[in-house]
Design an enzyme around this catalytic site. Structure first.
Site, PDB file in Angstrom:
ATOM      1  N   ASP A 342       0.824  -1.208   0.000  1.00 42.43           N
ATOM      2  CA  ASP A 342       0.000   0.000   0.000  1.00 42.43           C
ATOM      3  C   ASP A 342       0.863   1.265   0.000  1.00 42.43           C
ATOM      4  OD1 ASP A 342       0.838  -0.755   2.627  1.00 42.43           O
ATOM      5  OD2 ASP A 342      -0.497   0.784   3.446  1.00 42.43           O
ATOM      6  N   GLU A 343       0.264   2.346  -0.402  1.00 40.70           N
ATOM      7  CA  GLU A 343       0.809   3.696  -0.265  1.00 40.70           C
ATOM      8  C   GLU A 343       2.253   3.821  -0.770  1.00 40.70           C
ATOM      9  OE1 GLU A 343      -1.759   5.320   3.541  1.00 40.70           O
ATOM     10  OE2 GLU A 343       0.068   4.200   3.981  1.00 40.70           O
ATOM     11  N   VAL A 344       2.500   3.316  -1.962  1.00 44.66           N
ATOM     12  CA  VAL A 344       3.834   3.413  -2.548  1.00 44.66           C
ATOM     13  C   VAL A 344       3.939   4.732  -3.318  1.00 44.66           C
ATOM     14  CG1 VAL A 344       5.517   2.351  -4.092  1.00 44.66           C
ATOM     15  CG2 VAL A 344       3.970   0.909  -2.733  1.00 44.66           C
TER      16      VAL A 344
END
Length: 552
Positions: A342-344
């Protein structure tokens, strides 16, 4: 009445029958039957309400309560034995026959129709604990001996928990139990609680308490978010600098023995432990010990001093991950591992000249292609290890080329649309979006969690079958060992019932009564469950042991 007399009570009070070992005379027999009938009426009128949580799939209340003398009661394993069942009997002997006041007020029972024990019949010796483990059971309290039948030891665990919730304390060694026939099973196979030990380290006793509370609510998965940007408390034997340089302090770590203790404690409660090692983002703490893993960020032609995601273009990164996940595969027995994803942020990759040159050589301009390249190589590693995996929803939403066996963990807003798309594409899903219980507000909020329905989206029966279940999440920016348990319970109990019980179980008034009783039950078991429905009290309040620094 003599304890040696045998009583058989049907599920209907009017059909109660009594068989005596011996009858001296017809007159005595009639008098004894009359006395027992009056006693049954007394017990029935003084019986506790059935307040099982989570609510069973089917429960038939006999209208009768039985007395128990705790000094004479026995738990008898008549089927397959195992360490899981043996330990459960040890625990539930103490749980069932607790000291202190009960949830109801009773007059002293002079000579109740006694329940003298429970026969536990586990029909299979299989102790496999996985997504497909059968934890169904049938519990019968309709005669002088209760009966619990389950296919597995883990089903027996669920049945013993239900049985314990039917028992209430009268006084001394006297207890009462509701006569009931229960047939029960879980609606969803994956019923999880996520803890985060990176933002704040959690002491082992707190994790053990959390596992106990989970078992009281029939959860079966501990999703352990072990590491993140902030700290790396997992002690790797392959790469020891991860924790030596990445943990908050040398003591705020989980040694190999600690990890095995958690796994063993969880297993005896029918709880799987799924570790999460989130990559390629959320990896700041990895670079403290092994700086080559992270991407250096640039301001123009100069390094900024900051670091971004894992350096996805480097073969050294994948060599490291291969060795690391080989260790994880050996340490954690569960078939699944959570890979995050997530949230890269692409900003650091985009700023790095080495990454830019590599991208140009591939003919790529979209950095989502680099993320896809990373995930492909990571999943190759997992496939080589024969490990299944869960990823956060971005992996799917961003259009990465994920494989058919991927489980997508839905956590962001507009979850109905996301989970519909995930299942329409043929992927299995776990839901957490509406159950981020680290978020708090003033007043009642458990009812919102309780009324969330995981299949509340437009889909086909085949899509609904792809929903494995859900998880209550406790991200730890503002949670540590001082408040995890009170933040979690009994709010997470609302999620537990939604994942276990029939979809038609929706009566908020009934749930409010039962969840308050369950909160008091957990307090009695030394879980500091907070008030969630306004003013009130528990018959046995949470014990407080305060020892000031200066002593007495």
């Amino acid at each position: 009445s003599s304890r040696k007399s045998k009583f058989t009570c049907s599920t209907r009070p009017e059909a109660t029958t009594v068989t005596l070992d011996s009858i001296g005379s017809m007159a005595f027999g009639h008098a004894f039957v009359l006395a027992v009938s009056l006693l049954l009426l007394f017990v029935s009128e003084n019986r506790a309400q059935i307040q099982v949580w989570p609510k069973p799939q089917s429960e038939v209340d006999s209208g009768i309560a039985y007395g128990i003398d705790s000094t004479q009661f026995d738990f008898n394993a008549v089927g397959q034995s195992s360490d899981v069942l043996t330990d459960a009997i040890r625990r539930y002997t103490a749980i069932c026959f607790y000291p202190g006041p009960g949830l109801q007020q009773y007059a002293k029972l002079q000579a109740a129709v006694l329940l003298d024990g429970i026969d536990i019949n586990v029909t299979s010796a299989d102790l496999t604990l996985d997504l497909d483990t059968d934890d169904s059971y049938v519990l019968s309290v309709v005669s002088s001996r209760a009966s619990l039948v389950a296919a597995t030891a883990y089903g027996a665990l669920r049945g013993l928990e239900t049985f314990s919730q039917l028992i209430d304390h009268v006084s001394g060694t006297e207890y009462t139990v509701n006569g009931t026939l229960i047939t029960d099973f879980a609606r969803f196979r994956h019923r999880g609680v996520m803890i985060d030990t990176s933002r704040h380290w959690l002491p082992l006793p707190t994790i053990f308490q959390q596992l106990d509370a989970m078992s009281y609510n029939k959860f079966n998965v501990l999703h352990w978010h072990l590491v993140d940007d902030q700290s790396f408390p997992y002690v790797s034997t392959t790469f020891p600098l991860l924790s030596q340089k990445g943990a908050f302090t040398p003591t705020e770590v989980y040694s190999p023995a600690d990890v095995q203790a958690v796994i063993a404690y969880a297993r005896l409660r029918g709880i799987r432990v799924i570790p999460e090692f989130d990559t390629p983002g959320h990896t700041g703490s990895w670079g403290n010990g092994y700086p080559f893993l992270l991407t250096p960020c640039y301001n123009g032609a100069q390094p900024s001093g900051a670091f971004g995601p894992l350096l996805a273009i480097s073969n050294a990164t994948y060599d490291f991950l291969t060795s690391f996940f080989k260790e994880i595969n050996a340490v954690f027995p569960d078939q699944y591992v959570h890979l995050g994803g997530d949230e890269v942020s692409f900003a650091c990759w985009q700023s790095n000249p080495q990454v830019q040159a590599w991208m140009k050589a591939q003919g790529w301009t979209d950095y989502a292609m680099l993320e896809n390249y990373y995930e492909d190589r990571l999943l190759d590693i997992m496939n080589q290890l024969n490990k299944d995996y869960v990823v956060w929803e971005e992996i799917f939403v961003n259009g990465l080329h994920i494989r058919p066996e991927t489980v997508v963990h839905v956590w962001r807003g507009n979850w109905q649309n996301t989970i519909a798309n995930v299942t329409h594409s043929g992927y299995k899903a776990i839901l957490s979006s509406p159950w981020y219980l680290n978020h708090i507000s003033y007043g009642e909020d458990w009812d919102v969690y309780y009324q969330t329905e995981p299949t509340n989206f437009t889909g086909t029966p085949a899509q609904y079958e792809l929903i494995m279940g859900g998880e209550a999440c406790f991200w730890a920016e503002w949670i540590d060992g001082t408040n995890l348990l009170s933040r979690a319970w009994p709010r997470a109990s609302a999620v537990a019932e939604r994942l276990w019980s029939n979809r038609n179980v929706q009566n908020l008034a009934d749930a409010r009564t039962r969840i308050n009783a369950h909160r008091c039950r957990m307090i009695r078991r030394n879980i500091p469950a907070e008030p969630i429905t306004g003013p009130g009290y528990c018959p046995q309040e949470f014990p407080t042991y305060y020892s000031p620094p200066w002593g007495k």
